[in-house]
Scaffold this active site. Structure first.
Site, PDB file in Angstrom:
ATOM      1  N   GLU A  49      15.626 -68.993 -15.413  1.00  0.00           N
ATOM      2  CA  GLU A  49      13.858 -68.999 -15.737  1.00  0.00           C
ATOM      3  C   GLU A  49      14.757 -66.758 -15.597  1.00  0.00           C
ATOM      4  O   GLU A  49      13.963 -66.648 -14.116  1.00  0.00           O
ATOM      5  CB  GLU A  49      13.055 -69.315 -14.826  1.00  0.00           C
ATOM      6  CG  GLU A  49      12.163 -70.200 -15.748  1.00  0.00           C
ATOM      7  CD  GLU A  49      10.769 -70.669 -15.511  1.00  0.00           C
ATOM      8  OE1 GLU A  49      10.860 -71.809 -16.455  1.00  0.00           O
ATOM      9  OE2 GLU A  49      10.557 -70.477 -14.349  1.00  0.00           O
ATOM     10  N   ASP A  60       1.350 -63.883 -10.083  1.00  0.00           N
ATOM     11  CA  ASP A  60       2.234 -64.299  -9.410  1.00  0.00           C
ATOM     12  C   ASP A  60       1.512 -63.830  -7.626  1.00  0.00           C
ATOM     13  O   ASP A  60       0.828 -62.080  -8.096  1.00  0.00           O
ATOM     14  CB  ASP A  60       3.487 -63.508  -9.701  1.00  0.00           C
ATOM     15  CG  ASP A  60       4.159 -64.056 -11.009  1.00  0.00           C
ATOM     16  OD1 ASP A  60       4.884 -65.239 -10.884  1.00  0.00           O
ATOM     17  OD2 ASP A  60       4.498 -62.612 -12.077  1.00  0.00           O
TER      18      ASP A  60
END
Length: 267
Positions: A49, A60
């Site tokens: 990824e 995040d």
């Protein structure tokens, strides 16, 4: 058969689980990324990824936000990330690569031009964290036409009805976010994960990758007992941050963590 499906099929035949590392492309500098991708495969990664840097990465935690900042300091663009995948593909045609990021950079390029460029580069899937399946109706056919799997997130709070929808809308695999909150947070409750994964399996036909909270070989092994794939991000990005001034040390630092995870998962 697409590369991601083939990967999970092969692993299933070997009775092994997918190790799926996440790193931000261009962190700490652009030249690091392609050699790091190869090093991760050598250390046992099955799917990569690759984070597309974005200026407002709201899902995040601080570790990956800082990684985005480092990558953006060198103006790492979506096209740069695609160029990295293309170079990686010159010597690796087997390992699936998923671009993970936010919808905005894709919209800026335009769905069709992004999908075509991603296909040409050798990208296999796209995970846009701020694109729910209900809003993906316009994007999905475009990605599909270019052979790109659309991967969606399932959270601990996702309803059964919605899991079914995600299972139908997505392809490649589902990414189960094992903790509430942002990436890099809190500790993992493996029993809770096992129970949720079982529920998801009954509602969706795709392989299940579990991420968030996997920090070491022990947690990777525990999750691999219940899921089809183990996604590790913040633990690797931490190593990149610690070695940002000595980029030559990054491959060994990240590879060391992945090798230990791979070994534990295969036991």
């Amino acid at each position: 058969m697409r590369r991601i499906e083939r990967c999970f099929q092969r692993l299933d035949g070997e009775n092994r689980k997918a190790l799926i590392p996440f790193v931000t492309a261009g962190d700490p500098v652009k030249d690091v990324t392609v050699p790091l991708m190869h090093a991760m495969v050598d250390a046992g990664a099955d799917i990569i990824e690759l984070g597309v840097p974005f200026s407002d990465p709201m899902a995040d935690g601080p570790v990956i936000q800082l990684a985005c900042e480092r990558a953006l300091q060198h103006n790492t663009s979506t096209r740069d990330v695609l160029a990295m995948v293309k170079i990686f593909r010159e010597t690796n045609t087997q390992t699936p690569v998923v671009l993970m990021g936010y919808l905005n950079p894709v919209e800026v390029m335009g769905y069709e031009s992004f999908a075509k460029a991603a296909e040409d580069a050798g990208v296999d899937g796209v995970l846009l964290v701020d694109l729910p399946p209900e809003e993906a109706l316009e994007v999905r056919p475009v990605m599909d036409a270019h052979g790109l799997d659309m991967i969606f997130l399932v959270a601990p709070t996702t309803s059964d009805t919605r899991i079914k929808l995600i299972g139908e809308a997505g392809s490649g695999y589902l990414y189960y976010v094992s903790l509430k909150g942002v990436t890099g947070s809190a500790t993992l409750n493996v029993e809770e994960v096992a129970s949720r994964v079982e529920t998801i399996r009954n509602l969706a036909q795709l392989p299940i990758g579990v991420g968030f909270g996997i920090k070491d070989a022990e947690s990777a092994q525990a999750v691999s007992r219940v899921a089809d794939g183990v996604v590790v991000g913040s633990a690797l990005v931490n190593q990149i941050a610690e070695n940002k001034n000595t980029p030559d040390a990054i491959n060994d630092a990240v590879g060391g963590i992945l090798s230990a995870m791979r070994k534990a998962m295969d036991q």
